[in-house]
Design a protein around this motif. Structure first.
Motif, PDB file in Angstrom:
ATOM      1  N   ASP A  88       0.784  -1.268   0.196  1.00  0.00           N
ATOM      2  CA  ASP A  88      -0.054   0.188   0.023  1.00  0.00           C
ATOM      3  C   ASP A  88       0.865   1.413  -0.009  1.00  0.00           C
ATOM      4  O   ASP A  88       0.294   2.370  -0.046  1.00  0.00           O
ATOM      5  N   GLY A  89       2.110   1.343  -0.130  1.00  0.00           N
ATOM      6  CA  GLY A  89       3.153   2.453  -0.106  1.00  0.00           C
ATOM      7  C   GLY A  89       3.694   2.649   1.297  1.00  0.00           C
ATOM      8  O   GLY A  89       4.573   3.652   1.492  1.00  0.00           O
ATOM      9  N   ARG A  90       3.103   2.134   2.363  1.00  0.00           N
ATOM     10  CA  ARG A  90       3.768   2.442   3.670  1.00  0.00           C
ATOM     11  C   ARG A  90       5.207   1.934   3.795  1.00  0.00           C
ATOM     12  O   ARG A  90       5.418   0.920   3.294  1.00  0.00           O
ATOM     13  N   VAL A  91       6.129   2.688   4.437  1.00  0.00           N
ATOM     14  CA  VAL A  91       7.640   2.185   4.440  1.00  0.00           C
ATOM     15  C   VAL A  91       7.342   1.215   5.851  1.00  0.00           C
ATOM     16  O   VAL A  91       6.903   1.577   6.858  1.00  0.00           O
ATOM     17  N   ALA A  92       7.940  -0.023   5.440  1.00  0.00           N
ATOM     18  CA  ALA A  92       7.995  -1.036   6.582  1.00  0.00           C
ATOM     19  C   ALA A  92       9.244  -0.806   7.346  1.00  0.00           C
ATOM     20  O   ALA A  92       9.430  -1.144   8.664  1.00  0.00           O
ATOM     21  N   GLY A  93      10.436  -0.317   6.682  1.00  0.00           N
ATOM     22  CA  GLY A  93      11.536  -0.060   7.500  1.00  0.00           C
ATOM     23  C   GLY A  93      12.609   0.244   6.410  1.00  0.00           C
ATOM     24  O   GLY A  93      12.711   0.110   5.362  1.00  0.00           O
ATOM     25  N   VAL A  94      13.824   0.854   7.176  1.00  0.00           N
ATOM     26  CA  VAL A  94      14.779   1.292   6.230  1.00  0.00           C
ATOM     27  C   VAL A  94      16.173   1.208   7.265  1.00  0.00           C
ATOM     28  O   VAL A  94      16.066   1.042   8.404  1.00  0.00           O
ATOM     29  N   ARG A  95      17.275   0.746   6.520  1.00  0.00           N
ATOM     30  CA  ARG A  95      18.641   0.429   7.133  1.00  0.00           C
ATOM     31  C   ARG A  95      19.429   0.975   6.274  1.00  0.00           C
ATOM     32  O   ARG A  95      19.693   0.816   4.929  1.00  0.00           O
ATOM     33  N   VAL A  96      20.522   1.539   6.924  1.00  0.00           N
ATOM     34  CA  VAL A  96      22.043   2.033   6.025  1.00  0.00           C
ATOM     35  C   VAL A  96      22.761   0.883   6.063  1.00  0.00           C
ATOM     36  O   VAL A  96      23.143   0.291   7.251  1.00  0.00           O
ATOM     37  N   LEU A  97      23.359   0.392   4.935  1.00  0.00           N
ATOM     38  CA  LEU A  97      24.061  -0.718   4.889  1.00  0.00           C
ATOM     39  C   LEU A  97      25.385  -0.582   5.121  1.00  0.00           C
ATOM     40  O   LEU A  97      26.309  -1.048   5.490  1.00  0.00           O
ATOM     41  N   LYS A  98      25.895   0.675   4.318  1.00  0.00           N
ATOM     42  CA  LYS A  98      27.402   0.974   4.133  1.00  0.00           C
ATOM     43  C   LYS A  98      27.272   2.504   4.036  1.00  0.00           C
ATOM     44  O   LYS A  98      26.809   2.927   3.229  1.00  0.00           O
ATOM     45  N   HIS A  99      28.354   2.926   4.518  1.00  0.00           N
ATOM     46  CA  HIS A  99      28.625   4.412   4.447  1.00  0.00           C
ATOM     47  C   HIS A  99      29.998   4.918   4.916  1.00  0.00           C
ATOM     48  O   HIS A  99      30.673   4.009   5.441  1.00  0.00           O
ATOM     49  N   LYS A 100      30.550   6.007   4.630  1.00  0.00           N
ATOM     50  CA  LYS A 100      31.878   6.611   5.280  1.00  0.00           C
ATOM     51  C   LYS A 100      31.746   7.936   5.670  1.00  0.00           C
ATOM     52  O   LYS A 100      32.498   8.585   5.887  1.00  0.00           O
ATOM     53  N   GLU A 101      30.444   8.073   6.512  1.00  0.00           N
ATOM     54  CA  GLU A 101      30.203   9.454   7.118  1.00  0.00           C
ATOM     55  C   GLU A 101      30.835   9.627   8.464  1.00  0.00           C
ATOM     56  O   GLU A 101      31.347   8.556   8.873  1.00  0.00           O
ATOM     57  N   THR A 102      31.112  10.744   8.739  1.00  0.00           N
ATOM     58  CA  THR A 102      31.812  11.170   9.838  1.00  0.00           C
ATOM     59  C   THR A 102      31.407  10.576  11.482  1.00  0.00           C
ATOM     60  O   THR A 102      30.173  10.771  11.510  1.00  0.00           O
ATOM     61  N   PRO A 103      32.349   9.707  12.057  1.00  0.00           N
ATOM     62  CA  PRO A 103      31.941   9.049  13.338  1.00  0.00           C
ATOM     63  C   PRO A 103      31.555  10.351  14.115  1.00  0.00           C
ATOM     64  O   PRO A 103      32.107  11.322  14.267  1.00  0.00           O
ATOM     65  N   GLY A 104      30.512  10.107  14.711  1.00  0.00           N
ATOM     66  CA  GLY A 104      29.893  11.180  15.877  1.00  0.00           C
ATOM     67  C   GLY A 104      28.810  11.931  15.182  1.00  0.00           C
ATOM     68  O   GLY A 104      28.274  12.831  16.076  1.00  0.00           O
ATOM     69  N   LEU A 105      29.037  12.043  13.916  1.00  0.00           N
ATOM     70  CA  LEU A 105      28.163  13.102  13.463  1.00  0.00           C
ATOM     71  C   LEU A 105      27.098  12.276  12.270  1.00  0.00           C
ATOM     72  O   LEU A 105      26.003  11.956  12.750  1.00  0.00           O
ATOM     73  N   GLY A 106      27.757  12.254  11.094  1.00  0.00           N
ATOM     74  CA  GLY A 106      26.865  11.473  10.155  1.00  0.00           C
ATOM     75  C   GLY A 106      26.743  10.084  10.284  1.00  0.00           C
ATOM     76  O   GLY A 106      25.391   9.464   9.903  1.00  0.00           O
ATOM     77  N   ASP A 107      27.340   9.444  11.197  1.00  0.00           N
ATOM     78  CA  ASP A 107      27.051   7.949  11.287  1.00  0.00           C
ATOM     79  C   ASP A 107      25.761   7.773  12.192  1.00  0.00           C
ATOM     80  O   ASP A 107      25.504   6.527  12.512  1.00  0.00           O
ATOM     81  N   LYS A 108      25.135   8.785  12.515  1.00  0.00           N
ATOM     82  CA  LYS A 108      23.901   8.531  13.289  1.00  0.00           C
ATOM     83  C   LYS A 108      22.744   8.003  12.476  1.00  0.00           C
ATOM     84  O   LYS A 108      21.557   7.729  12.998  1.00  0.00           O
ATOM     85  N   VAL A 109      23.074   7.800  11.157  1.00  0.00           N
ATOM     86  CA  VAL A 109      22.171   7.049  10.343  1.00  0.00           C
ATOM     87  C   VAL A 109      21.961   5.548  10.527  1.00  0.00           C
ATOM     88  O   VAL A 109      21.226   5.002  10.079  1.00  0.00           O
ATOM     89  N   GLU A 110      23.002   5.106  11.343  1.00  0.00           N
ATOM     90  CA  GLU A 110      23.173   3.954  11.571  1.00  0.00           C
ATOM     91  C   GLU A 110      21.869   3.567  12.845  1.00  0.00           C
ATOM     92  O   GLU A 110      21.959   4.301  13.455  1.00  0.00           O
ATOM     93  N   ARG A 111      21.568   2.339  12.619  1.00  0.00           N
ATOM     94  CA  ARG A 111      20.500   1.935  13.615  1.00  0.00           C
ATOM     95  C   ARG A 111      21.090   1.809  14.950  1.00  0.00           C
ATOM     96  O   ARG A 111      20.605   2.095  15.874  1.00  0.00           O
ATOM     97  N   ARG A 112      22.581   1.185  14.985  1.00  0.00           N
ATOM     98  CA  ARG A 112      23.159   0.953  16.421  1.00  0.00           C
ATOM     99  C   ARG A 112      23.557   2.675  16.856  1.00  0.00           C
ATOM    100  O   ARG A 112      23.872   2.349  18.203  1.00  0.00           O
TER     101      ARG A 112
END
Length: 222
Positions: A135-159
């Motif tokens: 129906d178009g609803r988002v069931a879930g999202v995860r970031v699999l891999k990235h090189k974002e700045t630790p402590g800042l951009g890495d907040k996209v990680e679930r952990r």
């Protein structure tokens, strides 16, 4: 006039010397060939023995990630075999074909699981997996891999934070498309203190992917 009694050794060939040398060279070549053949055979055997366990481990890891977004009790088919390959760099941020995993329950569409890439992260590509209900609803999202700045951009990680959960149950429509942005850009999603580029890139990539799914509709299940 004295008679030379000795002929220089270099100018003489003793009977049987050359054949013996060739035999030694031939034996060495045969041994080397046998060792090479044995080595190649062992490598091929080892590869054959390890390839299947590696594939099974990769399959198990992929399924475990998918089931974080779309629980296994919501579908009854083997969605790792029920797939569709699509290529659309403008939507998915990559020239590589994207695999769409199609979940069904008793033959009826349940949802789709697919990956996308946000190419405009602060430090490069951000690889994302998302699951979308029929129906178009988002069931879930995860970031699999990235090189974002630790402590800042890495907040996209679930952990690292719960931010990625803010997509759950949301739905992209023609009416709310402008709200699919970070608050700094007039949208509904929080940005991170000192790091707006990363969440902006993730929201944008998910919005484009959801729009693609919405436009294609049921054709993605065919």
């Amino acid at each position: 006039m004295s008679e030379r009694s000795n002929t220089p050794e270099t100018n003489s060939t003793r009977p049987g010397e050359t054949p013996s040398l060739w035999k030694q060279m031939l034996r060495s070549a045969v041994k080397l060939s046998l060792f090479t053949l044995a080595g190649v055979t062992l490598l091929l055997l080892a590869k054959q023995l390890t390839d299947e366990p590696i594939r099974e481990a990769e399959r198990a890891n992929l399924l475990a990630t998918i089931n974080q977004l779309l629980p296994a009790d919501q579908y009854t088919n083997d969605l790792l075999r029920d797939t569709l390959q699509v290529t659309n760099p403008k939507v998915f941020g990559t020239d590589t074909p994207v695999t769409i995993y199609r979940a069904r329950r008793d033959g009826q569409p349940v949802g789709l699981v697919l990956t996308t890439v946000a190419p405009d992260g602060y430090s490069g590509d951000i690889h994302i997996m998302l699951a979308v209900y029929h129906d178009g609803r988002v069931a879930g999202v995860r970031v699999l891999k990235h090189k974002e700045t630790p402590g800042l951009g890495d907040k996209v990680e679930r952990r690292k934070s719960d931010w990625i959960l803010s997509f759950n149950a949301r739905q992209l429509t023609a009416e709310n498309a402008q709200a699919w942005a970070v608050r700094k850009d007039g949208g509904q999603f929080d940005q991170f203190t000192g790091a707006t580029i990363t969440p902006r890139a993730v929201v944008k990539a998910i919005r484009k992917t959801l729009n693609y799914v919405r436009q294609k509709g049921d054709s993605l299940y065919e």
